[in-house]
Scaffold this motif. Sequence first.
Motif, PDB file in Angstrom:
ATOM      1  N   GLY A  45       0.818  -1.214   0.000  1.00 31.30           N
ATOM      2  CA  GLY A  45       0.000   0.000   0.000  1.00 31.30           C
ATOM      3  C   GLY A  45       0.848   1.258   0.000  1.00 31.30           C
ATOM      4  N   MET A  46       0.900   1.955   1.132  1.00 30.12           N
ATOM      5  CA  MET A  46       1.653   3.214   1.189  1.00 30.12           C
ATOM      6  C   MET A  46       3.104   3.034   1.642  1.00 30.12           C
ATOM      7  SD  MET A  46       0.604   5.875  -0.068  1.00 30.12           S
ATOM      8  CE  MET A  46       1.061   7.419   0.676  1.00 30.12           C
ATOM      9  N   THR A  47       3.559   1.796   1.721  1.00 24.66           N
ATOM     10  CA  THR A  47       4.979   1.563   1.983  1.00 24.66           C
ATOM     11  C   THR A  47       5.696   1.647   0.639  1.00 24.66           C
ATOM     12  OG1 THR A  47       4.283   0.018   3.669  1.00 24.66           O
ATOM     13  CG2 THR A  47       6.609  -0.036   3.078  1.00 24.66           C
ATOM     14  N   PRO A  48       6.804   2.372   0.553  1.00 27.96           N
ATOM     15  CA  PRO A  48       7.484   2.512  -0.738  1.00 27.96           C
ATOM     16  C   PRO A  48       7.927   1.166  -1.305  1.00 27.96           C
ATOM     17  CG  PRO A  48       8.383   4.049   0.868  1.00 27.96           C
ATOM     18  CD  PRO A  48       7.466   3.131   1.619  1.00 27.96           C
ATOM     19  N   VAL A  49       7.926   1.073  -2.628  1.00 29.62           N
ATOM     20  CA  VAL A  49       8.476  -0.118  -3.287  1.00 29.62           C
ATOM     21  C   VAL A  49       9.504   0.331  -4.324  1.00 29.62           C
ATOM     22  CG1 VAL A  49       6.565  -1.723  -2.888  1.00 29.62           C
ATOM     23  CG2 VAL A  49       6.473  -0.199  -4.851  1.00 29.62           C
ATOM     24  N   ASN A  50      10.390  -0.609  -4.672  1.00 30.01           N
ATOM     25  CA  ASN A  50      11.454  -0.295  -5.625  1.00 30.01           C
ATOM     26  C   ASN A  50      11.110  -0.806  -7.020  1.00 30.01           C
ATOM     27  OD1 ASN A  50      12.876   0.840  -3.537  1.00 30.01           O
ATOM     28  ND2 ASN A  50      14.240  -0.915  -3.239  1.00 30.01           N
ATOM     29  N   PHE A  51      11.579  -0.078  -8.017  1.00 26.26           N
ATOM     30  CA  PHE A  51      11.344  -0.445  -9.407  1.00 26.26           C
ATOM     31  C   PHE A  51      12.680  -0.501 -10.150  1.00 26.26           C
ATOM     32  CE2 PHE A  51       7.446   1.424  -7.867  1.00 26.26           C
ATOM     33  CZ  PHE A  51       6.457   0.633  -8.423  1.00 26.26           C
ATOM     34  N   THR A  52      12.695  -1.250 -11.248  1.00 28.59           N
ATOM     35  CA  THR A  52      13.898  -1.306 -12.071  1.00 28.59           C
ATOM     36  C   THR A  52      13.551  -0.806 -13.468  1.00 28.59           C
ATOM     37  OG1 THR A  52      15.614  -2.772 -12.937  1.00 28.59           O
ATOM     38  CG2 THR A  52      13.461  -3.755 -12.651  1.00 28.59           C
ATOM     39  N   ILE A  53      14.524  -0.210 -14.132  1.00 28.64           N
ATOM     40  CA  ILE A  53      14.289   0.283 -15.495  1.00 28.64           C
ATOM     41  C   ILE A  53      14.348  -0.891 -16.471  1.00 28.64           C
ATOM     42  CG2 ILE A  53      15.197   1.761 -17.346  1.00 28.64           C
ATOM     43  CD1 ILE A  53      14.250   3.531 -15.116  1.00 28.64           C
ATOM     44  N   SER A  54      13.340  -1.005 -17.325  1.00 29.04           N
ATOM     45  CA  SER A  54      13.303  -2.102 -18.287  1.00 29.04           C
ATOM     46  C   SER A  54      14.076  -1.754 -19.564  1.00 29.04           C
ATOM     47  CB  SER A  54      11.856  -2.411 -18.663  1.00 29.04           C
ATOM     48  OG  SER A  54      11.825  -3.440 -19.607  1.00 29.04           O
ATOM     49  N   GLU A  55      14.668  -2.788 -20.145  1.00 27.51           N
ATOM     50  CA  GLU A  55      15.295  -2.596 -21.467  1.00 27.51           C
ATOM     51  C   GLU A  55      14.265  -2.768 -22.564  1.00 27.51           C
ATOM     52  OE1 GLU A  55      18.394  -5.521 -21.563  1.00 27.51           O
ATOM     53  OE2 GLU A  55      19.466  -4.538 -19.932  1.00 27.51           O
ATOM     54  N   TYR A  56      13.096  -3.267 -22.187  1.00 28.40           N
ATOM     55  CA  TYR A  56      12.035  -3.526 -23.167  1.00 28.40           C
ATOM     56  C   TYR A  56      11.083  -2.341 -23.247  1.00 28.40           C
ATOM     57  CZ  TYR A  56      13.508  -8.388 -23.159  1.00 28.40           C
ATOM     58  OH  TYR A  56      14.229  -9.539 -23.290  1.00 28.40           O
ATOM     59  N   ASP A  57      10.284  -2.329 -24.316  1.00 28.67           N
ATOM     60  CA  ASP A  57       9.254  -1.307 -24.475  1.00 28.67           C
ATOM     61  C   ASP A  57       7.882  -1.962 -24.382  1.00 28.67           C
ATOM     62  OD1 ASP A  57      11.180   0.671 -25.048  1.00 28.67           O
ATOM     63  OD2 ASP A  57      11.301  -0.059 -27.118  1.00 28.67           O
ATOM     64  N   ARG A  58       6.916  -1.205 -23.847  1.00 31.45           N
ATOM     65  CA  ARG A  58       5.550  -1.718 -23.826  1.00 31.45           C
ATOM     66  C   ARG A  58       4.785  -1.286 -25.082  1.00 31.45           C
ATOM     67  NH1 ARG A  58       2.497   2.661 -22.579  1.00 31.45           N
ATOM     68  NH2 ARG A  58       0.565   1.613 -22.085  1.00 31.45           N
ATOM     69  N   ALA A  59       5.284  -0.260 -25.751  1.00 31.38           N
ATOM     70  CA  ALA A  59       4.596   0.263 -26.932  1.00 31.38           C
ATOM     71  C   ALA A  59       5.625   0.903 -27.856  1.00 31.38           C
ATOM     72  CB  ALA A  59       3.555   1.287 -26.501  1.00 31.38           C
ATOM     73  N   ALA A  60       5.277   1.041 -29.130  1.00 34.22           N
ATOM     74  CA  ALA A  60       6.178   1.654 -30.107  1.00 34.22           C
ATOM     75  C   ALA A  60       6.044   3.175 -30.068  1.00 34.22           C
ATOM     76  CB  ALA A  60       5.839   1.125 -31.496  1.00 34.22           C
ATOM     77  N   PRO A  61       7.042   3.909 -30.612  1.00 37.40           N
ATOM     78  CA  PRO A  61       7.014   5.374 -30.534  1.00 37.40           C
ATOM     79  C   PRO A  61       5.708   6.005 -31.056  1.00 37.40           C
ATOM     80  CG  PRO A  61       9.136   4.642 -31.348  1.00 37.40           C
ATOM     81  CD  PRO A  61       8.284   3.421 -31.234  1.00 37.40           C
TER      82      PRO A  61
END
Length: 339
Positions: free
Chosen positions: A160-176
């Motif tokens: 919930g309101m406890t912070p979580v960590n994220f990582t940057i993906s090398e993949y894309d979810r959508a094209a430009p």
Amino acid sequence: MSKNIDWSKLGFAYMKTDLRYVSKWKDGKWDDGQLVEDNKLAISESSTALHYGQQCFEGLKVYRTKDGKIQLFRPDENAKRLNNSCRRVMMPDMPVEKFIDACVQVVKANADYVPPYGTGATLYLRPFVIGVGDNLGVKPAPEYLFVVFCVPVGPYFKGGMTPVNFTISEYDRAAPYGTGAAKVGGNYAASMYPHKLAVEKGYADCIYLDPLTHTRIEEVGAANFFGITKDDKFITPKSPSILPSITKYSLMYLAKEYLGMEVEERDVLVDNLDEFKEAGACGTAAVITPIGGIEYKGKLHVFHSEKEVGPITKKLYNTLYGIQFGDVEAPAGWIVEVK
Ligand code: PLP
Ligand code: COI
């Protein structure tokens, strides 16, 4: 409350509720629609939704207030976004009033599933449109279904309101110049593998960079990004391949009008995370999830804290949450009461 559900233990998982709304489009028009018990759809094996991804969906929540009222948050915005998604994949428009009426019918028919005030849980509505009927070539379907079902839910990200960590993906979810701004299933299919990789590395989800240059932050999994600068500005990325989050635009308004903050929608460079003292993910499912840190190229950039939500993120959360649950006065037109 007649349903035997442990509301405070709910996560974000499917549960069959009593009734869902189904309307069919054929020969140029939507029928009147009806509530049905069956949660299975019988559709042609050749439906465009199954082969060519001709479909889109929405997600919005239903809140129970302290005095027991039931309310929707900005459903007209979800209706408008559904129509933008429909147009992008050549599906017929759904009139805004019909969309809201369908949501209200589903809520009324499943009112016992709207969690009690104070549990933090909500009833999640999932409207969607799919191309159905017999078809083989890559072209718009001859028929469509519009369905709205509902599921009681708790937090999307554990904690919930406890912070979580994220990582940057090398993949894309959508094209430009693709479908990033439309809420179509293909974007989510494309996100499952990067999500799995992120979870395996110990992160809650991944962050997507802009698909053209991979230098700017776009989305945080299935939520938008915001950061708070050291001089207290609310910053959120601008890009044609981001899904325009209703929560994000609501927060921009609230930051400015309720909290007196400066607000900017502009590029957020992944190499310049130092400009932010706090950061968060925002969306219907995510509400506001504080970002503890972001991993990029092997280094974890920590914002306010990995353990505690920052004070401005908390204030934004309290304002938004307060409005959604009826404890804080909403801007005109944001709340639709289900009577
Ligand atoms: N971004 C993506 C990819 C999403 O799926 C969602 C969820 O709908 C959001 C952002 C947040 O949008 P909203 O605030 O309208 O729920
Ligand atoms: C939402 O926030 O409503 C979403 O759609 C996120 C995800 C469950 C797809």
